[in-house]
Design a protein around this motif. Structure first.
Motif, mmCIF file in Angstrom:
data_model
loop_
_atom_site.group_PDB
_atom_site.id
_atom_site.type_symbol
_atom_site.label_atom_id
_atom_site.label_comp_id
_atom_site.label_asym_id
_atom_site.label_seq_id
_atom_site.Cartn_x
_atom_site.Cartn_y
_atom_site.Cartn_z
ATOM 1 N N UNK A 227 -2.320 -0.283 12.728
ATOM 2 C CA UNK A 227 -3.462 -1.515 12.512
ATOM 3 C C UNK A 227 -4.008 -0.979 11.103
ATOM 4 N N UNK A 228 -4.217 -2.319 10.819
ATOM 5 C CA UNK A 228 -4.674 -2.345 9.024
ATOM 6 C C UNK A 228 -6.338 -1.804 8.964
ATOM 7 N N UNK A 229 -6.814 -1.424 9.919
ATOM 8 C CA UNK A 229 -8.362 -1.118 9.589
ATOM 9 C C UNK A 229 -8.350 0.321 8.954
ATOM 10 N N UNK A 230 -7.457 1.112 9.281
ATOM 11 C CA UNK A 230 -7.513 2.285 8.385
ATOM 12 C C UNK A 230 -7.463 2.274 6.679
ATOM 13 N N UNK A 231 -6.586 1.146 6.594
ATOM 14 C CA UNK A 231 -6.449 0.761 5.112
ATOM 15 C C UNK A 231 -7.682 0.113 4.521
ATOM 16 N N UNK A 232 -8.312 -0.751 5.291
ATOM 17 C CA UNK A 232 -9.348 -1.388 4.859
ATOM 18 C C UNK A 232 -10.575 -0.093 4.510
ATOM 19 N N UNK A 233 -10.684 0.696 5.609
ATOM 20 C CA UNK A 233 -11.674 1.622 5.309
ATOM 21 C C UNK A 233 -11.384 2.289 3.952
ATOM 22 N N UNK B 35 -7.008 6.986 -3.070
ATOM 23 C CA UNK B 35 -7.262 6.910 -1.663
ATOM 24 C C UNK B 35 -7.168 5.406 -0.894
ATOM 25 N N UNK B 36 -7.614 4.469 -1.872
ATOM 26 C CA UNK B 36 -7.485 3.256 -1.578
ATOM 27 C C UNK B 36 -7.045 2.387 -2.684
ATOM 28 N N UNK B 37 -7.107 0.994 -2.365
ATOM 29 C CA UNK B 37 -6.691 -0.132 -3.496
ATOM 30 C C UNK B 37 -5.319 0.464 -3.931
ATOM 31 N N UNK B 38 -4.369 1.085 -3.069
ATOM 32 C CA UNK B 38 -3.242 1.462 -3.825
ATOM 33 C C UNK B 38 -2.244 0.323 -4.374
ATOM 34 N N UNK B 39 -2.275 -0.815 -3.618
ATOM 35 C CA UNK B 39 -1.404 -1.768 -4.033
ATOM 36 C C UNK B 39 -1.551 -2.317 -5.444
ATOM 37 N N UNK C 15 0.680 -1.362 -0.058
ATOM 38 C CA UNK C 15 0.167 -0.131 -0.036
ATOM 39 C C UNK C 15 0.908 1.324 -0.011
ATOM 40 N N UNK C 16 1.981 1.264 0.774
ATOM 41 C CA UNK C 16 2.796 2.481 0.700
ATOM 42 C C UNK C 16 3.600 2.519 -0.345
ATOM 43 N N UNK C 17 3.921 1.625 -1.346
ATOM 44 C CA UNK C 17 4.809 1.484 -2.263
ATOM 45 C C UNK C 17 3.799 1.580 -3.417
ATOM 46 N N UNK C 18 2.442 1.465 -3.498
ATOM 47 C CA UNK C 18 1.560 1.651 -4.595
ATOM 48 C C UNK C 18 2.045 0.616 -5.601
ATOM 49 N N UNK C 19 2.288 -0.563 -5.084
ATOM 50 C CA UNK C 19 2.806 -1.813 -6.248
ATOM 51 C C UNK C 19 2.748 -2.982 -5.350
ATOM 52 N N UNK C 20 2.496 -4.205 -6.089
ATOM 53 C CA UNK C 20 2.545 -5.370 -5.484
ATOM 54 C C UNK C 20 3.791 -5.904 -5.525
#
Length: 458
Positions: free
Chosen positions: A437-443, A294-298, A128-133
């Motif tokens: 915590x991963x909840x902010x990413x899931x949101x 904002x989301x699904x950055x990976x 998520x941080x790198x915007x890449x899988x």
């Protein structure tokens, strides 16, 4: 109806998937066979994802880029242009509607769930941080057979009947690990499935061998557009006829891994009807720029620009009256619903033990009714989301009209999924706001369900 068949030669010992022995399975069992027993293999060790310190190898950066599309592969034209391609039959009707997974379906869920827990979840924060899988994670997804779940067995895949239910279960299980990485892993399979559903003989023989081989290309659906109040059924991207084919112009957004994709399925308006076109990355006039959200950055979301892109007459995928395009949109929305269900389940699984262990004023916060009711509401809404999604998937697999069911599922998953993400953050208090915590990413990921189109389908 119980169908049993002997595994094809390509799935026997010595084949790509290394299965042990010849077995008989019903259609969903082929998917299980292709995925294999991940827990019993040394896959995780071989791809180097056991240790968290080895998760930081990525192929893209957070800075913006604009570049020509990938052109590493030449797709040789074969087969008859007009001859219909191979189609998998609809699933046999099962009588009364039942959302309980069968034995083989549960095996499929268990295998993919283990992959999601052991490989996807640990890599999610850095991706998520790198915007890449991570490249090893994507290669592992290929090894367990994700790209060929929807490809007919006659064309090298593992589908003996419509696999909408199996695809829904897989998407849900993967999203429980991380939605962004799930989308990145499922994108090539979405293109392969579309070719299996609507491709002509020439299109299938030209492109599908790449997806059933060892070097699966990155590929993506390109339906969404960066316009206000975008209507998926009324794309602004245009296609005009020429003597030799078509010329496409427009901009598509939310294109998964667009910088490395070698094949795109692009939605465009032709004669006032939405139509799907196959566009190779080497085609002149294509360019890609990063478009992190904002989301699904990976998922490495990008924008695809088409400026006078010329494609041949046989680049049309499916019908030109809008029916194929409409089915593609609905199958894509079904996949997004499954992703929302998986991510919402991750929220519930995380906050439930948290509120039982977190203490305030000398007692667990779960003892307060406002907290307990909020967790209960998450569980109730989640089950409603799952019920509507599975029902739509069941009708799609049986070849029935599922437009109403998927519309209801998408509306519920978009609204309640976002609410579940918000409540998850609220239940963690200050911890819900920090990346520890991963909840902010899931949101952030759950908000994408209401605004993104395409990317994946089942």
């Amino acid at each position: 109806m119980d169908l049993t068949r002997t595994l094809p030669a390509r799935l026997r010992p010595g084949g790509r998937h290394g299965l042990a022995g010849t077995e008989t399975r019903d259609p969903i069992g082929y998917a299980v066979a292709a995925l294999g027993k991940l827990a019993q293999s040394d896959l995780l060790d071989r791809v180097g994802l056991r240790k968290q310190t080895e998760h930081a190898v990525f192929t893209a950066t957070r800075t913006g880029f604009r570049a020509a599309t990938s052109a590493n592969r030449a797709f040789a034209r074969v087969g008859s242009r007009q001859q219909p391609g191979v189609r998998v039959p609809s699933a046999a009707p099962k009588g009364a509607f039942d959302i309980t997974p069968g034995e083989d379906e549960q095996m499929l869920v268990d295998v993919v769930s283990e992959y999601a827990a052991e490989v996807v979840r640990p890599a999610a924060a850095e991706a998520d941080e790198a915007c890449a899988a991570p490249e090893p994670l994507l290669k592992a997804s290929l090894e367990i057979g994700l790209p060929i779940l929807g490809v007919p067995e006659a064309l090298g895949g593992i589908s003996e009947e419509r696999s909408a239910v199996a695809g829904t279960l897989v998407a849900e299980a993967l999203a429980h690990g991380d939605m962004g990485l799930a989308i990145a892993a499922l994108a090539p399979g979405a293109v392969a499935t579309a070719l299996g559903l609507w491709g002509t003989e020439a299109q299938q023989q030209t492109y599908l061998p790449a997806f059933t081989g060892d070097e699966v290309p990155a590929a993506a659906l390109a339906l969404a557009e960066p316009t206000v109040l975008f209507d998926a059924f009324k794309p602004a991207t245009t296609a005009r006829r020429t003597d030799d084919g078509f010329v496409l112009d427009g901009v598509k957004s939310a294109v998964v891994r667009g910088a490395e994709a070698e094949l795109f399925i692009v939605g465009a308006r032709l004669d006032d009807q939405p139509v799907l076109f196959l566009v190779e990355s080497s085609t002149a006039g294509l360019s890609v720029e990063s478009d992190p959200g904002m989301g699904v950055r990976a998922a490495s979301m990008t924008r695809l620009r088409l400026e006078g892109v010329t494609v041949p007459a046989d680049a049309v995928l499916g019908a030109t009256d809008g029916t194929t395009y409409a089915e593609c949109v609905r199958l894509s929305r079904l996949a997004w619903c499954a992703l929302a269900v998986g991510t919402a389940q991750a929220v519930l699984d995380y906050v439930t033990p948290y509120v039982k262990e977190r203490k305030a004023f000398g007692e667990p916060v779960a003892h307060r009714q406002s907290v307990a009711f909020m967790v209960a509401d998450i569980a109730i809404e989640l089950q409603a989301m799952r019920l509507l999604t599975y029902k739509a998937a069941g009708r799609a697999a049986a070849g029935k009209d599922f437009a109403r069911e998927v519309s209801l599922a998408r509306r519920l998953c978009a609204d309640k999924g976002m609410r579940i993400g918000l409540d998850g953050v609220q239940l963690l208090g200050g911890h819900g706001f920090v990346k520890e915590h991963p909840v902010e990413r899931w949101y952030r990921d759950l908000r994408a369900v209401a605004v993104l189109e395409g990317a994946v389908l089942v």
